[in-house]
Motif scaffolding. Sequence first.
Motif, PDB file in Angstrom:
ATOM      1  N   LYS A 321       3.010 -44.047 -27.511  1.00 42.74           N
ATOM      2  CA  LYS A 321       3.272 -44.271 -28.937  1.00 42.74           C
ATOM      3  C   LYS A 321       4.725 -44.685 -29.181  1.00 42.74           C
ATOM      4  N   THR A 322       5.624 -44.161 -28.331  1.00 40.36           N
ATOM      5  CA  THR A 322       7.045 -44.381 -28.597  1.00 40.36           C
ATOM      6  C   THR A 322       7.386 -45.871 -28.638  1.00 40.36           C
ATOM      7  N   ILE A 323       6.829 -46.594 -27.699  1.00 41.22           N
ATOM      8  CA  ILE A 323       7.154 -48.011 -27.599  1.00 41.22           C
ATOM      9  C   ILE A 323       6.688 -48.776 -28.854  1.00 41.22           C
ATOM     10  N   ILE A 415       8.247 -40.786 -38.030  1.00 44.03           N
ATOM     11  CA  ILE A 415       8.215 -39.334 -37.811  1.00 44.03           C
ATOM     12  C   ILE A 415       7.317 -39.067 -36.615  1.00 44.03           C
ATOM     13  N   ASP A 416       7.915 -38.494 -35.573  1.00 43.01           N
ATOM     14  CA  ASP A 416       7.140 -38.256 -34.357  1.00 43.01           C
ATOM     15  C   ASP A 416       6.560 -36.857 -34.402  1.00 43.01           C
ATOM     16  N   GLU A 417       5.404 -36.679 -33.824  1.00 45.76           N
ATOM     17  CA  GLU A 417       4.748 -35.377 -33.763  1.00 45.76           C
ATOM     18  C   GLU A 417       4.707 -34.739 -35.149  1.00 45.76           C
ATOM     19  N   GLN A 418       4.151 -35.497 -36.071  1.00 44.49           N
ATOM     20  CA  GLN A 418       4.165 -35.150 -37.482  1.00 44.49           C
ATOM     21  C   GLN A 418       3.586 -33.778 -37.782  1.00 44.49           C
ATOM     22  N   VAL A 573       5.947 -30.513 -26.952  1.00 44.45           N
ATOM     23  CA  VAL A 573       5.708 -31.850 -27.497  1.00 44.45           C
ATOM     24  C   VAL A 573       6.662 -32.897 -26.956  1.00 44.45           C
ATOM     25  N   GLY A 574       6.083 -34.036 -26.671  1.00 45.88           N
ATOM     26  CA  GLY A 574       6.884 -35.241 -26.485  1.00 45.88           C
ATOM     27  C   GLY A 574       7.683 -35.410 -25.209  1.00 45.88           C
ATOM     28  N   VAL A 575       7.980 -34.332 -24.473  1.00 49.31           N
ATOM     29  CA  VAL A 575       8.859 -34.470 -23.313  1.00 49.31           C
ATOM     30  C   VAL A 575       8.230 -35.414 -22.282  1.00 49.31           C
TER      31      VAL A 575
HETATM   32 MG    MG Z   1       5.567 -38.831 -27.821  1.00 48.77          MG
END
Ligand code: MG
Length: 711
Positions: A321-323, A415-418, A573-575
């Motif tokens: 998703k980040t990209i 907003i990441d990991e909303q 999350v997210g790491v």
């Molecule tokens: Mg992520």
Amino acid sequence: MPLSTLANKKYTSYLNCKNKENRFLQTLISDLEEIKPSTIKQLAKLGLYRVQDLLFHLPQRYQDKTRITPIGNLQIGTEALIQGKLTSSYIYPGRQSSLFCCLTDNTGSISLRFFHFSYWQKKLLILNAHIRCFGEIRQGAKSLELIHPEWMVLRDKDGSIESHLTPIYPTTNGLSQTTLRYLIQRIINELNTKEIEENLSTELLKFIHLPSLHQAISYLHQPPPDASIALLTEGKHPTQQRLAFDELLAHRLALKQLKLHSYQLQAPVLQASRKLIKQFLTIFPFALTQAQQRVTEEILGDIAKNTPMQRLLQGDVGSGKTIVAAFGVLQAVETGYQAALMVPTELLAEQHLAVFQHWVSPLGIKVERLPTKGNIKARRQCLMELKQGDIHLIIGTHVLFQEEVIFHNLGLVVIDEQHRFGVTQRLALLEKGQGNNYCPHQLIMTATPIPRTLAMATYGDFNTSIIDQLPPGRSPIMTVAIPDFRRNEVIIKIREACREGKQVYWVCTLVEESETLQAQAAEKVASDLNQLLPELNIGLVHGRLKPQEKESVMTDFRVGNIKLLVATTVIEVGVDVPNASLMVIENAERLGLSQLHQLRGRVGRSTERSYCILLYHGPLSKLGRARLDCLRTTQDGFEIARLDLELRGPGILLGTRQTGLISYRVANLLRDQDLLAKVDQVADKLIAQYPHYIPKIIYRWLGEGSRYKDV
Ligand code: MG
Ligand code: ADP
């Protein structure tokens, strides 16, 4: 005008003409008489500032001290109030001596055990003393027993008993139940002559078929002896449902207003030649998946319009998703606007900073992370550059929407990991761009797949994009469940993996939300593992570390200096450390499936085959086994979320945090799904018929207390 200010303003003017009762509810706790400053501080930690906040601070459970149970009728595993005479009392010698008593009434006997006791306890708990006790009944070696019960000596044989169920409130270190109870009681007594003002008209109350706010609040702080503890424990009592209804309503109204409001605002048209995107793609080492390409077009299409985008991007952990967010950022910057990326943890902020600096700095884009308040000089510099537009992309946690953060021209908010953020945080961030009567585009990303109705309640009427495909070459994460007495085998596996150059996570989980306890547990595990695996460089990361410490550990792990990282769920999350390909999760049976899935998603982020070991503490219940099996056999986050709901069943109430849905104060989206349809209808009726109620409801639930609460 920004919505939350709007709500506050209207409310303040409304307050001026209110009667006494309402002013009382708005009184600051610190203005009440005879309250210690230390208590005020502790209450603030719980987000309780005003009388009203205390009233809405509801018990998490109850004890029944309204009736005395004959000892002969006691049931193991329940809590009970009992009384009788001590028929023996002696000190059991040993390194640490303990006090044993036997309490008898005319139906039976039970042992009381005290592993710590004081001189005066010993003096009071003597043979023939009349004692009343409260505690959980357990099966001891020879008889039933109570360990460290609450107890009192009965002066006259009957002594009065409680007339209501005893509430147990959520609290914080150093703030006792007695203090909380006393304070809340005091307020209720003062209120008793007046009513808590109702949020709904009589007609709407009839429609929802639930008690009034006043009834609900006073009932829940003092339930009568015949109240159903089972219903209360499940949160299904009509009084709790009423409050849950109100809270969901407040969120729904805020979201609806947000939407209506943003329709009236202009968004900047972020349309450019895609020069930056093209340049970036020459650096990016992978080809985009089709799903990534599709949602990128959806997003770029949206932000090229002059109405604010409100898009929800769902994609399983590791789907990339980040990209996709980066493309939005590049487009904003090329058009001459700024972008902000908000993440739920410091750890993730740091990681995104590293990733984005690596990706987009070569294109001449300035990426910064907002320095903390302690770092005065750097912070001032950053705020200035942000205001002047020198910084193109700013990354940070919810601190990004503090008032002093002013943007030059914010075009896009990601907003990441909303699911970790509530609507209040979103309201606040949106205010940032609104000075010139425009509203930035908004992209919210989450790995939590939830059904449409729940998504509506959480996000409002967002458009949705889904990345339904993982990057190529990813093989399923081999997942096994192993009882914790086979730890040794796990250690061997770790040793082998590290010898092959792989990296490993060891996740310590505790259900308690206390960071201190979690940190202690993780420290213990790290030191044990250090002894078992002396050849490895082992790192430790938990929520109690200073931000710099966390960052340096994570950096060492990312570059491979640390081989084994012991962590609490801060890494949930997210790491993204693609070289890590083995994860051990302790006490896996205690976590929600969605949370386990999130955690597991930290491995399997490259073409390397990855493994996840779920260590559980047996014996497993049938349901427990089914849950771990589900993870073993399924990788699909949507499927896991569905099974999570299904397997949860009534009676198992995990916090919403564990399900990846946002946390409410009273409501629980899973439990209270049935209310949602009516919440929606009532919200529409209020908008049409009683608009003046709306700011008050929003304020009541999303007011200042919740606004800056840490996520
Ligand atoms: Mg992520
Ligand atoms: P998430 O959706 O969980 O936020 P990330 O955006 O962190 O996932 O991406 C996970 C990993 O996959 C990262 O290391 C990223 O660089 C990598 N990645 C992203 N897109 C692709 C792709 N198309 N092909 C291969 N790897 C990719």
